[in-house]
Design an enzyme around this catalytic site. Structure first.
Site, mmCIF file in Angstrom:
data_model
loop_
_atom_site.group_PDB
_atom_site.id
_atom_site.type_symbol
_atom_site.label_atom_id
_atom_site.label_comp_id
_atom_site.label_asym_id
_atom_site.label_seq_id
_atom_site.Cartn_x
_atom_site.Cartn_y
_atom_site.Cartn_z
ATOM 1 N N ASP A 116 0.844 -1.183 0.000
ATOM 2 C CA ASP A 116 0.000 0.000 0.000
ATOM 3 C C ASP A 116 0.884 1.239 0.000
ATOM 4 O OD1 ASP A 116 -2.317 1.474 0.013
ATOM 5 O OD2 ASP A 116 -2.591 1.388 2.173
ATOM 6 N N HIS A 123 -3.874 14.083 0.803
ATOM 7 C CA HIS A 123 -4.120 13.175 1.929
ATOM 8 C C HIS A 123 -2.964 13.218 2.926
ATOM 9 C CE1 HIS A 123 -5.241 9.642 4.225
ATOM 10 N NE2 HIS A 123 -4.074 9.082 3.942
ATOM 11 N N GLU A 184 -10.370 3.882 3.646
ATOM 12 C CA GLU A 184 -9.470 4.590 2.751
ATOM 13 C C GLU A 184 -9.849 4.207 1.324
ATOM 14 O OE1 GLU A 184 -5.495 5.442 5.412
ATOM 15 O OE2 GLU A 184 -5.407 3.803 3.955
ATOM 16 N N GLU A 186 -9.195 3.860 -2.340
ATOM 17 C CA GLU A 186 -7.963 3.714 -3.105
ATOM 18 C C GLU A 186 -8.235 3.010 -4.434
ATOM 19 O OE1 GLU A 186 -4.554 2.338 -0.956
ATOM 20 O OE2 GLU A 186 -5.420 2.834 1.005
ATOM 21 N N ASP A 218 -9.095 0.226 1.949
ATOM 22 C CA ASP A 218 -8.164 -0.239 2.971
ATOM 23 C C ASP A 218 -8.692 0.225 4.325
ATOM 24 O OD1 ASP A 218 -5.858 -1.639 3.688
ATOM 25 O OD2 ASP A 218 -4.713 0.210 3.885
ATOM 26 N N ARG A 222 -8.062 3.751 13.311
ATOM 27 C CA ARG A 222 -7.234 4.940 13.541
ATOM 28 C C ARG A 222 -6.654 5.007 14.952
ATOM 29 N NH1 ARG A 222 -5.816 6.140 8.508
ATOM 30 N NH2 ARG A 222 -7.588 6.695 7.201
ATOM 31 N N GLN A 225 -3.873 2.487 14.999
ATOM 32 C CA GLN A 225 -2.806 3.003 14.132
ATOM 33 C C GLN A 225 -2.007 4.108 14.823
ATOM 34 O OE1 GLN A 225 -4.300 4.831 10.563
ATOM 35 N NE2 GLN A 225 -2.281 5.377 9.789
ATOM 36 N N LYS A 238 -4.111 -1.689 10.108
ATOM 37 C CA LYS A 238 -4.449 -1.809 8.687
ATOM 38 C C LYS A 238 -4.672 -3.246 8.238
ATOM 39 C CE LYS A 238 -3.553 2.539 7.385
ATOM 40 N NZ LYS A 238 -4.443 3.378 6.561
ATOM 41 N N THR A 242 -8.880 -5.611 3.865
ATOM 42 C CA THR A 242 -8.769 -4.737 2.697
ATOM 43 C C THR A 242 -9.741 -5.282 1.655
ATOM 44 O OG1 THR A 242 -6.435 -4.270 3.128
ATOM 45 C CG2 THR A 242 -7.253 -3.821 0.906
ATOM 46 N N GLU A 343 -10.078 12.505 7.503
ATOM 47 C CA GLU A 343 -9.963 13.836 6.900
ATOM 48 C C GLU A 343 -11.325 14.528 6.818
ATOM 49 O OE1 GLU A 343 -7.161 13.621 3.252
ATOM 50 O OE2 GLU A 343 -7.903 11.590 3.614
#
Length: 391
Positions: A116, A123, A184, A186, A218, A222, A225, A238, A242, A343
């Site tokens: 990844d 971002h 996420e 992607e 993904d 948080r 993380q 993570k 996925t 975000e």
């Protein structure tokens, strides 16, 4: 023009033809191509002599076909286009069309390795400001190389697979279910032809090795993380899930209108990363409980997939059939264009309205859908619903 009813003018017309694996009522997984709302049974087509693909399409997944390389991919795509486009083949092909409503999709290939990246400047800047308030938004190396990490191939799952809320360490002496579960948005790239260990793959050979494209979510814990990521980066926050599209859009499906100019890079990059600045002009939509909350534009990514492939292999690391590498979270310059809820809600401090309710992160029972379109091609969606943590 296709003779398949309902396919013309859809996001799955004759110019698209994404590959997947479907399981009909007999329980036997079959390689297939989607056109409109039906799946063309490639296993049966090869068994009937309609397609020649070295018996690769009679396998339970696409692994053997991916390994054949670009010359075979091109020949098979041309033959499928002929079969689905020329009415002279309708009598032979129509019995091999399976309505999507009668089949189940499974993961189309065996994921060999998963990498990844972290390639959106918007971002990375947003996350830098959220995680390191008062510090530099971008770290000094960010504009010199595509930042990435090695993920967990075994937890890459097909769209529609339930996502169980992970548990882990949230802080010192604090263990439990993730409280800040995120997404996420992607784009993933599926490697077909492998390479030799010790030999870098230059960016110019991107299409020689990458078979196609999937949407990718993904999922990210948080709080786990934030506690674990220094100094070595993402790990358990993570690796729990996925999600990827059930259908792989081959690179060959993207005509000239699907590409645009990637952002200008400053400072100049090293020669092995100095590519032609081509970016897929994908528009992504993020739906949270049927509410569209964001529309990330893939064209804004600072590092291109060709650069990512070159960097991934510049040290001599080899590619294997089935490798998957992801773009990293896709975010544009505006708040409504971001690819994560971290975000979108600025670290949870600015909740958004979802069906009349203020929300910051994912609750059990929430469903997220990623969609994407470029020109007249619609990528296979990615759907995931959050299930409670195991106790």
């Amino acid at each position: 023009m296709t003779w398949v009813p309902g396919a013309a003018g859809s996001g799955y017309d004759l110019n698209h033809l994404p590959y997947g694996v479907v399981v009909p009522s007999d329980g036997q997984a079959r390689c297939a191509v989607r056109i409109g709302d039906v799946a063309f049974d490639l296993a049966a087509a090869e068994a009937a002599g309609l397609i020649l693909a070295a018996d690769s399409l009679r396998a339970p997944n696409l692994d053997a076909f991916l390994a054949l390389g670009p010359a075979h991919w091109s020949a098979v795509r041309a033959r499928i286009t002929e079969l689905l486009g020329d009415p002279a083949h309708r009598a032979d092909v129509e019995p091999l069309l399976l309505p999507l409503a009668t089949v189940t999709n499974v993961l189309a290939w065996t994921v060999a390795d998963y990498v990844d990246f972290y390639s959106s400047e918007h971002h990375a800047s947003n996350v830098g400001q959220i995680f390191r308030p008062g510090g530099a938004a971008l770290l000094p190396n960010w504009k010199h190389l595509p930042i990435g990490y090695h993920g967990r191939a075994g937890t890459v799952v097909v769209s529609g697979t339930p996502v169980v809320r992970p548990s882990g360490q949230r802080a010192a002496d604090d263990f439990g279910p993730c409280r800040r579960l995120d997404i996420e948005a992607e784009v993933g790239f599926v490697v077909g032809a492998g390479s030799t260990m010790g030999e870098p793959v230059p960016w110019q050979r991107f299409a020689d090795h990458v078979f196609g494209v999937v949407l990718l979510n993904d999922w990210s814990a948080r709080d786990i993380q934030a506690w674990e990521y220094q100094p070595l980066g993402p790990f358990l926050g993570k690796s729990f899930a996925t999600s990827v599209s059930a259908w792989i859009t081959p690179l060959a499906a993207f005509g000239a209108q699907a590409w645009t100019a990637a952002p200008v890079q400053d400072p100049p990059v090293l020669p092995y990363l100095d590519d032609d600045r081509r970016a897929l002009d994908l528009d992504i939509a993020v739906e949270w409980n049927e509410t569209t909350v964001s529309t990330p534009p893939f064209r804004t990514m600072y590092w291109t997939p060709a650069q990512q492939l070159a960097h991934l292999t510049v040290n001599g690391a080899s590619l294997r059939t089935g490798d998957l590498y992801a773009s990293g979270t896709v975010s544009g310059p505006e708040r409504g264009q971001v690819g994560s809820f971290l975000e979108l809600t600025w670290g949870g401090k600015e909740p958004v309205m979802v069906k009349g309710e203020e929300r910051a992160f994912l609750a059990d029972g929430d469903t997220v859908v990623l969609r994407a379109r470029v020109a007249d091609i619609e990528l296979g969606p990615v759907v995931g619903t959050v299930f409670p943590a195991h106790v």
